[in-house]
Every structure is written in structure tokens, then in C-alpha cells.
Design an enzyme around this catalytic site. Structure first.
Site, PDB file in Angstrom:
ATOM      1  N   HIS A  50       1.017  -1.311  -0.017  1.00  0.00           N
ATOM      2  CA  HIS A  50      -0.022  -0.036   0.218  1.00  0.00           C
ATOM      3  C   HIS A  50       0.821   1.248   0.034  1.00  0.00           C
ATOM      4  O   HIS A  50       2.177   1.139   0.038  1.00  0.00           O
ATOM      5  CB  HIS A  50      -1.074  -0.040   1.376  1.00  0.00           C
ATOM      6  N   HIS A  78       3.610   1.593   2.736  1.00  0.00           N
ATOM      7  CA  HIS A  78       5.014   0.738   2.159  1.00  0.00           C
ATOM      8  C   HIS A  78       5.772   1.502   1.096  1.00  0.00           C
ATOM      9  O   HIS A  78       6.931   1.864   0.915  1.00  0.00           O
ATOM     10  CB  HIS A  78       4.270  -0.548   1.579  1.00  0.00           C
ATOM     11  N   CYS A 125      -3.535  -8.706  19.708  1.00  0.00           N
ATOM     12  CA  CYS A 125      -4.183  -8.187  18.303  1.00  0.00           C
ATOM     13  C   CYS A 125      -3.397  -8.931  17.256  1.00  0.00           C
ATOM     14  O   CYS A 125      -2.167  -8.283  17.080  1.00  0.00           O
ATOM     15  CB  CYS A 125      -4.134  -6.546  18.282  1.00  0.00           C
ATOM     16  N   CYS A 150      -2.288  -6.108  14.626  1.00  0.00           N
ATOM     17  CA  CYS A 150      -0.711  -5.440  15.041  1.00  0.00           C
ATOM     18  C   CYS A 150       0.366  -6.517  15.377  1.00  0.00           C
ATOM     19  O   CYS A 150       1.475  -6.248  15.400  1.00  0.00           O
ATOM     20  CB  CYS A 150      -0.866  -4.512  16.544  1.00  0.00           C
ATOM     21  N   CYS A 162      -8.719  -2.412  19.228  1.00  0.00           N
ATOM     22  CA  CYS A 162      -7.809  -2.163  18.975  1.00  0.00           C
ATOM     23  C   CYS A 162      -7.990  -0.756  18.023  1.00  0.00           C
ATOM     24  O   CYS A 162      -8.646  -0.581  17.083  1.00  0.00           O
ATOM     25  CB  CYS A 162      -7.013  -3.131  18.149  1.00  0.00           C
ATOM     26  N   HIS A 175      -7.130  -1.170  14.278  1.00  0.00           N
ATOM     27  CA  HIS A 175      -7.593  -2.226  13.528  1.00  0.00           C
ATOM     28  C   HIS A 175      -9.328  -2.560  13.582  1.00  0.00           C
ATOM     29  O   HIS A 175      -9.937  -3.020  12.848  1.00  0.00           O
ATOM     30  CB  HIS A 175      -6.921  -3.514  13.699  1.00  0.00           C
ATOM     31  N   LYS A 197      -7.704   8.045   8.348  1.00  0.00           N
ATOM     32  CA  LYS A 197      -6.726   6.934   7.895  1.00  0.00           C
ATOM     33  C   LYS A 197      -7.317   6.271   6.458  1.00  0.00           C
ATOM     34  O   LYS A 197      -8.588   6.259   6.562  1.00  0.00           O
ATOM     35  CB  LYS A 197      -6.948   6.078   9.040  1.00  0.00           C
ATOM     36  N   LYS A 243     -10.616   0.732   3.450  1.00  0.00           N
ATOM     37  CA  LYS A 243     -11.702   0.227   2.231  1.00  0.00           C
ATOM     38  C   LYS A 243     -13.044   0.869   2.456  1.00  0.00           C
ATOM     39  O   LYS A 243     -13.794   1.124   1.572  1.00  0.00           O
ATOM     40  CB  LYS A 243     -11.838  -1.311   2.321  1.00  0.00           C
TER      41      LYS A 243
END
Ligand code: MSP
Length: 486
Positions: free
Chosen positions: A20, A23, A129, A132, A147, A150, A301, A304
Site C-alpha cells: 500500500h 509501504h 491483536c 498489530c 484495537c 484495526h 486513515k 476500504k
């Protein structure tokens, strides 16, 4: 010029999905730094890779109906192609499933920790989690018990684990950070981790039962346990240099690393657990960790559900490698969170690439060609001379702080100086009245353009090479470097 070595690492990424934009950012940032340090004559090495022994990789393989080996082999190719698409030149791509290199190094690390008395057996009862790949405490969760990164609740586990005695190294880690023998940049992140250490570092679980993550690295002499994924992953920074194998020449040449470049989400692992492991194992600490902010999109953030995910591959396909490298280098702050949208990308692409470097190069080279100005016999300054130029000192100063955004500003500053110079001297008019003056002005401009190309090499290697080739040919460009778009 310097003869020192410059070893930089990106985090090794979880290959459970497509690469993504986050990265892409860390990878481009590291590549720009490495290309710059190579330009100034340093011996550079860039390491990246994939973190394959995580439980979430097992889950992703299962969801894809593949074995872990099949799945990770496929994903490793996807990530390698991703680096190629970004123009990121790697020295080493670590796969943590590599039993000949990585597993040997991780095993050697474990044995050293054990020998130092830093490993003990205990029971972990608490939260984990998988997103993570991290143990959690209640206070790390949001008010719904999820979390925060997430958006789902961690699982409750109760397991027999091996623990790493991180608490025993807290004072030593703090000393190294305070004295600057282990630097954390920027300052705000250094303060953040010092506060964490001062509030007390607890020992960390370092293994999981084998049946939970069957594909992970076995704990030496205890096949019922596998290494906790972070214990394994952090070792990639040295396993990729040959640590733990028979050939440690690369390790001896490049360790300790100049920088581990990471996102702020994984600060604690790199600035508390990793130095703790190295101290216990008797391995020198890296010189520094550089912590960048996050890319958000439209103020949120990327997710999707919101539909604001930006896929780096789409940008490369539509605008080209250098255009994405340009945007990430100049418009994403290396020290703060930054917003990125397709609209902001297109706006900057048109203004600074199509109308900027593209147009400037076309205009200059067209005039040189049309007015038959011979630049073949011209002597251009050497790379060394360009880098020693007075107007380049701010560029170097920016790179000293890893502020690639500010270094890029210096190059675009030089371009606007050239644009103004063309506006003021008007060689396209004076060529008739005073051809000698016009020729002199164009020779001056082409020399500046050459300087711009050299300074662009770290950011936009393909574009820099095209400009350098055009100057060598002394001809107008056949196709524009960047086409305006909507
Ligand atoms: N596998 C671990 C790292 C192990 S290193 C020994 C991991 N992997 S990850 O795939 O989740 O990648 C994390 C890294 O990706 C972050 O630290 C950061 O470098 C980068 N980014 C992830 N999302 C990001 C943004 N939205 N923006 C910028 N970079 C972010 O954690």
C-alpha cells in the site's frame, strides 16, 4: 565526499495483502536517502523484505486457499515487482521464511539471549491483536474495547510463553538514547520513547505455542514453541547481512546501521525491544532510528470502508514511477502526518512536473536546437563540483536531517530561478538582436539544467538520466518529460 558506509533499512512488510501507499512511502524515502548518500560517495546498502512468519500470514494463506509456502512465494514476487515499479534499488530483500539465512540468524540470536540469561518461561494471560501482531493492555484499547488501529477487539489468550527480560535492559537503553550513542529522530519521537521507558519497561512474551503459528521459527530445543513474530522480524536487519551464517563479510562492513527508517506505529519495537535484544546478545546498537509520520487521505486513515485508499500501483501506471517518487518525496513530510489525495497529486503533477521540470527542459533544449547552439564541446562541471556549489549547501543540510522534502524544494527553487532568468533575459527575442548574448544566456541555462539533473538523481533517477542524455545530444526532446493531465 566521504568514504563512510551508509546502511539503511525499511521495516520488513507484512505481505498479507497488496503493498500500500504507506509501504511505498517508507521505501521511496529510504531509496532517496540511499541514492543521495551514494551520490556523495558513500558505500551504501539498502535492505527491505517481507515479514512472513506472522499469524496473519497464515490466516491470509488460508483465506486464499493456499499453503503458507505457496502464498508467501507469490506475495514475495508481488513485493519485488512493487519495488521495481517504484524504482527502488535494493541490495537485499529478506524473506523470513528463508531457513538457510534468516532462520539461522534468528536461532543464533535466541541462543545468545538464552546464554545471557535474558529468556525465561512464564505464562501470558491477556490480549493479543493479530492485526498489530502485538500483545495489548486494556488502556491501549478504545472505549469500545477495540484495537484503535484495526477497529476490532483483540483476542484473549492464556499461554505458556518464553519471555524476554526487557526490564533488565531499560536503564542501559535509556542511557544510550540520552547520550546519543543510539539516536532517535525526530526529537519528539525520542521524547515519546523516553517517557515510555521511564514509565517502566515490562518483560515481553517472545514465543507462541507451535499450534497457534505452525509455520513460524521453532524455539531452539523446544519444538512446542515458535518465536514471537517481532523477535524473529527484527533480526532481519542483521540476517540480511549474513549474521549467523558462515559468511559475515557484509555484516562486518555495514553493521551498525546508519538508520532504521520506520513509521511511528512501530516505534516501541525498534527503540525498546530491538536495542534490548542487541544489548543482551552483545551486538552493537544501530546508530539511529528515523521515525516518519503517516499518510492519511482526505483527513482520515486510509480504509476500504471509507473508500479513500490510494493504490501506489495505480499512480505508477497512470503517471509513471518518477511522478510518484516526486510526490512522496516533496509533498509528504518525513516528520509529520500528511494528507494525500488524487486531486493534490494531479495539481502538483501539472504545476511542478508537466509545467515545471518538463516544460523548462523542453524550452531550453528547443532553443539550443533551433538556434544551432553547439553544446557538444562544452565542459560541464563534474558531479563533485556540482555538489560543492554554494547554492547546494541547503540541499546537503536538508539531507543531513533526512528532510528529503526540503532538499527537493531547493531543486525546485533552482528551477524557478531559471524560469525567471528566461523571463528576464528573453533569449528567444535577443537571439535576433544580440545572438552572442542569447548564446551566453542559453549556455548558462543549460549548465544550470545539468546541475538540476544531478541534484534530481536521488528523487527521480529516470528523469535525471533523460535530462542528462538530452544535454549530451544537444537536441530538442522528442517527447515531453511529463504530459499535462486532468
Ligand atoms: N512487519 C512489521 C514490521 C517489522 S520490521 C522488523 C510491520 N509491517 S507493516 O506491513 O505493517 O508495515 C509497517 C510500516 O509501513 C510502517 O512502519 C510504516 O513504515 C509503513 N506504513 C504503514 N502505513 C502507513 C501509512 N499510512 N503512512 C506511512 N507509512 C505507513 O509493521
Amino acid at each position: 565526499m566521504s568514504d563512510s558506509s551508509f546502511y539503511v533499512t525499511t521495516p520488513i512488510y507484512y505481505p498479507n495483502g497488496k503493498p500500500h501507499m504507506g509501504h511505498a512511502y517508507t521505501s521511496v524515502l529510504c531509496d532517496v536517502l540511499v541514492r543521495y548518500h551514494r551520490l556523495i560517495g558513500e558505500d551504501t546498502y539498502l535492505l527491505t523484505g517481507v515479514d512472513e512468519n506472522a499469524s496473519k500470514i497464515g490466516e491470509a494463506a488460508e483465506a486464499a486457499g493456499k499453503s503458507v509456502a505457496e502464498f508467501t512465494d507469490g506475495q514475495a514476487e508481488v513485493f519485488k515487482a512493487f519495488y521495481q515499479g517504484l524504482g527502488v534499488g535494493l541490495n537485499r530483500f529478506v524473506r523470513t521464511t528463508d531457513t538457510d539465512t534468516h532462520w539461522k540468524a534468528a536461532t543464533e540470536m535466541w541462543e545468545r539471549l538464552e546464554k545471557a540469561g535474558a529468556i525465561y518461561k512464564g505464562t501470558y494471560a491477556g490480549l493479543y491483536c493479530t492485526g498489530c501482531e502485538s500483545y495489548k493492555t486494556d488502556k491501549e484499547l478504545d472505549d469500545k474495547g477495540n484495537c484503535p488501529d484495526h477497529g476490532r477487539p483483540p483476542t484473549t489468550i492464556s499461554e505458556e510463553n518464553y519471555f524476554f527480560k526487557l526490564s533488565a535492559y531499560a536503564d542501559e537503553i535509556k542511557e544510550h538514547i540520552k547520550s546519543g550513542t543510539f539516536r532517535i529522530e525526530p526529537e519528539s519521537r525520542r521524547n515519546e520513547i523516553l517517557a515510555v521507558i521511564e514509565s517502566g519497561l515490562e518483560d515481553v512474551s517472545f514465543s507462541r505455542p507451535k499450534e497457534v503459528v505452525p509455520h513460524a521459527i521453532p524455539v531452539p530445543n523446544d519444538p512446542s514453541h515458535v518465536m514471537y513474530v517481532w523477535c524473529d522480524a527484527l533480526v532481519s536487519y542483521i540476517s540480511g547481512l549474513g549474521f549467523g551464517t558462515d559468511d559475515t563479510t557484509v555484516f562486518d562492513r555495514f553493521w551498525p546501521a546508519q538508520y532504521h527508517v520506520i513509521g511511528k506505529d512501530i516505534l516501541r519495537f525498534h527503540t525498546a525491544i530491538w536495542p534490548g535484544m542487541l544489548l543482551a546478545a552483545g551486538i552493537p546498537l544501530p546508530k539511529a532510528v528515523f521515525v516518519h509520520g503517516m499518510i492519511i487521505s482526505d483527513g482520515a486513515k486510509m480504509s476500504k470502508t471509507i473508500g479513500n485508499v490510494l493504490d501506489p500501483q495505480d499512480f505508477v501506471n497512470e503517471f509513471g514511477t518518477d511522478a510518484l517518487r516526486y510526490y512522496l518525496s516533496r509533498h509528504i513530510s518525513p516528520v509529520q502526518d500528511s494528507d494525500m489525495t488524487r486531486a493534490s497529486f494531479v495539481e502538483s503533477y501539472n504545476a511542478n512536473l508537466a509545467n515545471g521540470i518538463g516544460n523548462l527542459t523542453s524550452r531550453i533544449m528547443k532553443m539550443i536546437d533551433n538556434y544551432n547552439i553547439n553544446i557538444e564541446d562544452m565542459t560541464f562541471p563534474s558531479v563533485h563540483e556540482v555538489l560543492d556549489g554554494d547554492d547546494v549547501s541547503e540541499y546537503h543540510a536538508a539531507f543531513r536531517d533526512n528532510r528529503v522534502d526540503k532538499a527537493a524544494d531547493v531543486v525546485w527553487g533552482l528551477m524557478s530561478f531559471m524560469d525567471n532568468y528566461i523571463q528576464e533575459t528573453k533569449p528567444f527575442t535577443t537571439i535576433k538582436e544580440d545572438p552572442e548574448q542569447a548564446t551566453e544566456d542559453l549556455l548558462f541555462l543549460v549548465e544550470r539544467l545539468y546541475e538540476v539533473a544531478i541534484l534530481l538523481r536521488p528523487f527521480m533517477p529516470e528523469t535525471a538520466a533523460k535530462i542528462e542524455a538530452a544535454i549530451e545530444d544537444g537536441k530538442a526532446l522528442e517527447t515531453a518529460l511529463f504530459q499535462r493531465t486532468e
